[in-house]
Design a protein around this motif. Structure first.
Motif, short mmCIF file in Angstrom:
data_model
loop_
_atom_site.label_atom_id
_atom_site.label_comp_id
_atom_site.label_asym_id
_atom_site.label_seq_id
_atom_site.Cartn_x
_atom_site.Cartn_y
_atom_site.Cartn_z
N LEU A 174 8.88 -8.27 13.81
CA LEU A 174 9.91 -7.45 14.81
C LEU A 174 11.26 -8.48 14.69
N LEU A 175 11.06 -9.69 14.83
CA LEU A 175 12.23 -10.33 14.87
C LEU A 175 13.02 -10.22 13.44
N LEU A 176 12.23 -10.34 12.30
CA LEU A 176 12.59 -9.97 11.04
C LEU A 176 13.44 -8.76 10.93
N LEU A 196 -11.94 4.63 16.32
CA LEU A 196 -11.30 5.48 15.59
C LEU A 196 -9.73 5.43 15.70
N ALA A 197 -9.05 4.97 16.59
CA ALA A 197 -7.86 4.91 16.84
C ALA A 197 -7.27 3.65 15.80
N SER A 198 -8.14 2.66 15.91
CA SER A 198 -7.69 1.58 15.12
C SER A 198 -7.51 1.93 13.61
N TYR A 199 -8.68 2.71 13.23
CA TYR A 199 -8.58 3.20 11.90
C TYR A 199 -7.16 3.81 11.47
N TRP A 200 -6.90 4.99 12.34
CA TRP A 200 -5.62 5.57 11.99
C TRP A 200 -4.47 4.97 12.26
N VAL A 201 -4.39 3.93 13.13
CA VAL A 201 -3.11 2.97 13.10
C VAL A 201 -3.04 2.36 11.79
N PHE A 202 -4.27 1.88 11.38
CA PHE A 202 -4.36 1.28 9.91
C PHE A 202 -3.93 2.10 8.83
N ALA A 203 -4.42 3.33 8.83
CA ALA A 203 -4.02 4.42 7.91
C ALA A 203 -2.37 4.71 7.97
N ALA A 204 -1.89 4.48 9.25
CA ALA A 204 -0.51 4.75 9.32
C ALA A 204 0.19 3.59 8.71
N GLY A 205 -0.05 2.45 9.05
CA GLY A 205 0.38 1.24 8.46
C GLY A 205 0.35 1.19 6.91
N PHE A 206 -0.96 1.87 6.44
CA PHE A 206 -0.70 1.80 4.88
C PHE A 206 0.17 3.13 4.32
N SER A 257 17.32 -9.36 1.32
CA SER A 257 16.85 -8.60 0.14
C SER A 257 17.45 -7.18 0.34
N ALA A 258 17.77 -6.43 -0.77
CA ALA A 258 17.87 -5.21 -0.61
C ALA A 258 16.77 -4.31 -0.41
N ALA A 259 15.65 -5.01 -0.75
CA ALA A 259 14.39 -4.12 -0.69
C ALA A 259 13.96 -3.58 0.55
N ALA A 260 13.00 -2.76 0.64
CA ALA A 260 12.64 -2.34 2.07
C ALA A 260 11.79 -3.04 2.76
N VAL A 261 12.52 -4.21 3.00
CA VAL A 261 11.58 -5.14 3.86
C VAL A 261 11.37 -4.78 5.16
N THR A 262 12.21 -4.11 5.97
CA THR A 262 12.42 -3.51 7.30
C THR A 262 10.83 -2.59 7.20
N THR A 263 11.11 -1.62 6.45
CA THR A 263 10.06 -0.62 6.19
C THR A 263 8.48 -1.30 6.24
N LEU A 264 8.44 -2.19 5.33
CA LEU A 264 7.27 -2.86 5.05
C LEU A 264 6.70 -3.67 6.31
N SER A 265 7.84 -4.48 7.00
CA SER A 265 7.61 -5.15 8.18
C SER A 265 6.77 -4.31 9.16
N LEU A 266 7.47 -2.98 9.38
CA LEU A 266 6.78 -2.26 10.37
C LEU A 266 5.11 -1.80 9.96
N GLY A 267 5.12 -1.40 8.66
CA GLY A 267 3.94 -1.23 8.22
C GLY A 267 2.89 -2.35 8.69
N ILE A 268 3.22 -3.72 8.17
CA ILE A 268 2.33 -4.71 8.62
C ILE A 268 2.38 -4.94 10.40
N PHE A 269 3.33 -4.72 10.84
CA PHE A 269 2.94 -4.45 12.39
C PHE A 269 1.99 -3.47 12.76
N LEU A 270 1.93 -2.26 12.18
CA LEU A 270 0.85 -1.42 12.52
C LEU A 270 -0.52 -1.92 12.16
N ILE A 271 -0.57 -2.65 10.89
CA ILE A 271 -1.78 -3.03 10.50
C ILE A 271 -2.35 -4.03 11.38
#
Ligand code: HEM
Ligand SMILES: [Cu+2]
Lengths: 316, 536
Positions: free
Chosen positions: B221-223, B118-128, B153-167
């Motif tokens: 994380l390095l990125l 269940l936790a892995s589903y909610w971590v995934f949900a947090a990621g998305f 890039s000026a885009a939200a790369v950091t945020t997206l990286s965090l999302g992918i980290f969670l996923i």
């Protein structure tokens, strides 16, 4: 000229790549018809005849000989393809003698062209037909790619590094250059032309100082500028250019020689080695010399580094 | 025939769908509900990713940027790729179908760690959710995030990286859970060589998830550190190496294409014997080739980097190893085809998709050697040829396998049947649309069209137009399929416990299964593929 298998091959190397392509397509085509043919044939032939009633099916769970063969045969085939692919590739990567050199720097979103004699241009490279050309590629901001589809070659352009690409254009004409490494908004508009001129025309064009097409810039040859930079940057306090030894290795005859390194390995002093030794002297320490050289990474702009490398190459 | 306590499921308990209300879903520990939540979520992302794909194909109808700006196009292909990979193909089969089926398949009441599940589903949900948050400044880096562009890039790369980290974290948790489940919770008599092949595929997949995913986590994380603190891992002016990122990235992302494909191969290995009424041919070869693919898959990441200035020697080694992934893959294809031989084949929708998987995967597989051989790679790398190749393997392979699985297990999951006629019509549209869309890309790529181009030279117009038309047909097929599933869910005929007369354990449970799956844990006496006349 533009058919699928051989769209206007513009060099003899391109022909070899096409031959490899055709070979793989031939082998792939054979296995394509074999496997899809069996798939479809079995699916049709062994479909259930009477709805609702199974045909009688045999229990066949393995067949050691057949399975051995279909591991062995694909293995041999892929080794053959690997071997041939490697041969053609090795050929492409071997430096040619007597080449024309062109420095190309990728920049969002253009190709900056510099010839060793100081001529510059944007998005247009002129070279003579029938002679090898060596492209020295780099990038000033992000990754770019240098793709010559008619020559079947490409190479990435990387900030802070020099990568090389050789071709020998055989037919005069104008050839497309694409950027193939995604580099932002203008990526698909980062286009250039390689103009291959008959040798006489090229000589005439050189004679005129390469005015047409290219930017008419200051005409100080790159190596002359390099000499100025070397004198001004303090290199000569440690390096000699006349054959004598000093704190650092001698510059004369350095380019192209094999340099022994601390730790027992050695490297060929090519453009990339010279560039790296200037910007990151500690990366490869030459045997017998102390690792004391400061890095010029921050103090010497890439253009000057390029000029220095050109200059060092003249110290035969 | 698999020996089970009782011949048919009794179905007198409460189906797992009986409870109502959002709490019964959000806090459920039932692997089937968690699997269903994953399926819904990932399918929605598949459809959104598909919309982006259609926007791309719309723009490519004309050589000039006509409908969108170049920047918008770049955002679309990034979102298309990133969603399809990180939010759909990686989680859909393993976490969706895998969660639903693994315990049923091995005769267990649940996975080993239901709370972790269940936790892995909610971590995934947090990621998305984080990824959706990153849309304030949409990404335009491509799903590969190559530095230095992604660092600048000026885009939200950091945020997206965090999302992918969670996923990625969710993916690791799921993988761990499955490995323990498969080791510890198999029903009595379920030896390793009696495991369904889907389970073998999932087992190999889980190992890759656990071993490779941490690498991508650290890479992102390095990125992020590069972007926030300007550390300079990948910045040559600070002594970093821009190509280092590619090594990290592909060290994860190559093995991960096998996370995408191995479970789909497992599904096909389940479906083919059932609809041929023949035992699977070469069971052990299929099982072990999954493990071989998982292992060799870790050694070939460099084939994405033949033109990145690596030494020719490194290129040669990577090329050589790449070809050896092809062998266990080919073995599987031969085994599936051999299973058809002298079968009693019927063409219900799961079988149609399984056969389509094989058909398209062969095309994808046979175009791999063009990319594996160095000289042709140097020509074709980063062109539409690569785009065609990976769509044939990932969409033609994985997605068709997923569709086969959805049609095959729909009765089990929902207790309803879908309309076969509509399912076949949808399949026909998908099959035709797919080939028209992607085969033309091989041609465009061979003729030199680079990938990730918002605008292209007019000489590539014909291929692009045909491809765009194909994509409309493909999309129509997928819509019909989705509509058919929804109809089936709402008013499909009640499904019997075992509509396909399959022999594996999940069909011994009721349709839909009860909360604890089995009244009595079954005892297994044979492998799951004992079709046909018994040996004399
Ligand atoms: C198992 C199924 C496979 C899947 C899911 C798959 C997936 C992919 C993906 C996603 C890419 C895209 C890289 C990018 O974005 O640039 C790719 C590229 C590549 N694939 Fe595959 N692939 C599969 C099978 C194969 C096979 C059998 C071979 C070779 C024998 C192969 C060789 C390559 C090579 C060399 C590249 C790099 C191409 C390039 O960028 O130049 N693949 N593959
Ligand atoms: Cu570019």
């Amino acid at each position: 000229m533009d058919n699928v298998l051989a769209f206007g091959a513009a060099s003899s190397q391109a022909g070899r790549v096409d031959a490899l392509f055709v070979m793989i397509a031939g082998i792939g085509g054979f296995f394509f018809f074999l496997t899809q043919g069996m798939l479809i044939y079995f699916a049709v032939k062994y479909r259930r005849r009477v709805p609702g009633r199974d045909n009688e099916t045999p229990t066949i769970t393995d067949h050691p000989l057949l399975e051995f063969l279909w591991i062995l045969i694909p293995s041999l085939v892929v080794v053959a393809i690997f071997y041939y692919g490697w041969q053609v590739y090795t050929d492409q990567r071997i430096p040619y003698a007597g080449e024309t050199e062109v420095h190309v720097t990728g920049k969002q979103w253009m190709f900056e062209v510099k010839y060793p004699d100081g001529r510059t241009a944007i998005n247009e490279i002129r070279v003579p037909a029938g002679k090898p050309v060596k492209f020295l590629l780099s990038a000033s901001d992000v990754l770019h790619g240098f793709y010559l589809p008619d020559f079947r070659v490409k190479m990435d352009m990387i900030p802070g590094r020099v990568t090389t690409l050789w071709v020998q254009p055989e037919r005069p004409g104008s050839y497309q250059i694409f950027c193939t490494v995604y580099c932002g908004t203008g990526h698909s508009n980062m286009l250039a032309q390689l103009i291959v001129m008959p040798q006489a025309e090229y000589a005439e064009w050189l004679e005129r100082g390469g005015r047409e097409g290219g930017e008419a810039g200051g005409k100080e040859p790159l190596h002359a500028r390099g000499e100025r930079v070397v004198k001004g940057a303090g290199c000569l306090s440690c390096h000699a250019v006349d054959g004598k030894g000093k704190i650092g290795p001698n510059f004369r005859g350095l380019f192209g020689s094999t340099v022994p390194l601390e730790g027992g390995t050695s490297v060929t002093a090519d453009e990339e080695f010279l560039r790296e030794s200037i910007t990151d002297p500690g990366a490869k320490v030459v045997k017998g010399y102390p690792n004391v050289m400061p890095t010029y990474k921050a103090s010497m702009p890439p253009d000057d580094v390029r000029a220095v490398v050109e200059y060092l190459k003249t110290l035969k | 025939m698999t020996g089970v306590g009782r011949p048919e499921a009794e179905g007198n308990g409460r189906g797992y769908l009986a409870d109502r209300g959002w709490r019964s879903w959000a806090f459920t520990l039932d692997h089937k509900r968690i699997g269903a939540m994953y399926l819904w979520t990932t399918t929605v992302f598949f459809l959104i990713g598909g919309v982006f794909a259609l926007l791309l194909r719309l723009e490519l109808l004309s050589p000039q940027a006509r409908y969108f700006s170049n920047h918008a196009y770049n955002v679309f292909f990034t979102l298309h790729g990133a969603m399809m990979i990180f939010l759909f193909v990686i989680p859909a089969i393993p976490s969706g179908l895998g969660n639903f089926l693994i315990p049923l398949h091995i005769g267990a009441r649940d996975v080993a760690f239901p709370r972790l599940n269940l936790a892995s589903y909610w971590v995934f949900a947090a990621g998305f959710l984080v990824i959706i948050g990153s849309l304030v400044a949409p990404m335009d880096t491509g799903w590969t995030f190559y530095t230095p562009y992604s660092a600048k890039s000026a885009a939200a790369v950091t945020t997206l990286s965090l999302g992918i980290f969670l996923i990625g974290m969710s993916s690791i948790l799921t993988g761990l859970n499955f490995i323990v489940t498969i080791h510890k919770l198999r029903a009595p008599g379920m030896t390793w060589h009696r495991l369904p092949l889907f389970i073998w595929g999932m087992y190999a997949t889980s190992i890759i998830q656990v071993v490779a995913t941490p690498v991508v986590g650290v890479t992102f994380l390095l990125l992020a550190a590069e972007r926030i603190f300007g550390v300079g891992f990948f910045d040559p002016t600070k002594g970093g190496d821009p190509v280092l990122f590619q090594h990290f990235f592909w060290f994860y992302s190559h093995p991960v294409v096998y996370v995408m494909i191995l479970p789909a191969m497992g599904i096909v290995s389940e479906v083919i014997p059932v609809f041929s009424r023949k035992p699977i041919f070469g069971y052990k070869a299929i099982a072990y080739s999954s493990m071989a693919i998982a292992f060799i898959g870790f050694l070939v990441w460099g084939h994405h980097m033949f033109t990145s200035g690596m030494s020719p020697l490194a290129n040669k080694i990577f090329s050589f190893l790449t070809f050896f992934v092809a062998v266990p893959t080919a073995v599987k294809v031969f085994n599936w085809i051999a299973t058809l031989y002298r079968g009693s084949i019927t063409f219900e929708s799961p079988m149609l998709y399984a056969l389509t998987f094989i058909f398209l995967f062969i095309v994808g597989g046979l175009t791999g050697p063009f990319l594996g051989a160095m000289a042709t790679n140097v020509q074709l790398h980063d062109t539409y040829f690569v785009v065609a190749h990976f769509h044939y393997t990932m969409m033609g392979g994985t997605v068709m396998g997923f569709f086969a699985g959805l049609h095959y297990w729909f009765p089990k999951m929902t207790g309803k049947m879908v309309n076969e006629k509509v399912a076949r019509a949808a399949w026909a549209l998908i099959f035709v649309g797919f080939n028209v869309t992607f085969f033309t890309m091989f041609i465009a790529g061979t003729r030199g069209m680079p990938r990730r181009y918002a605008e292209y030279l007019p000489k590539f117009q014909v291929e692009n137009t045909i491809s765009s038309i194909g994509s409309a047909v493909l999309a129509a097929g997928i819509l019909v399929m989705c509509w058919n599933f929804l109809q089936g869910l709402r008013k499909g005929a009640a499904a019997p416990a075992n509509p396909w007369r399959a022999l594996s354990l999940e069909w011994k449970a009721a349709s839909p299964p009860e909360t604890e799956n089995f009244h009595e844990i079954p005892v297994v006496t044979e492998w799951p593929y004992g079709y046909g006349t018994p040996k004399a």
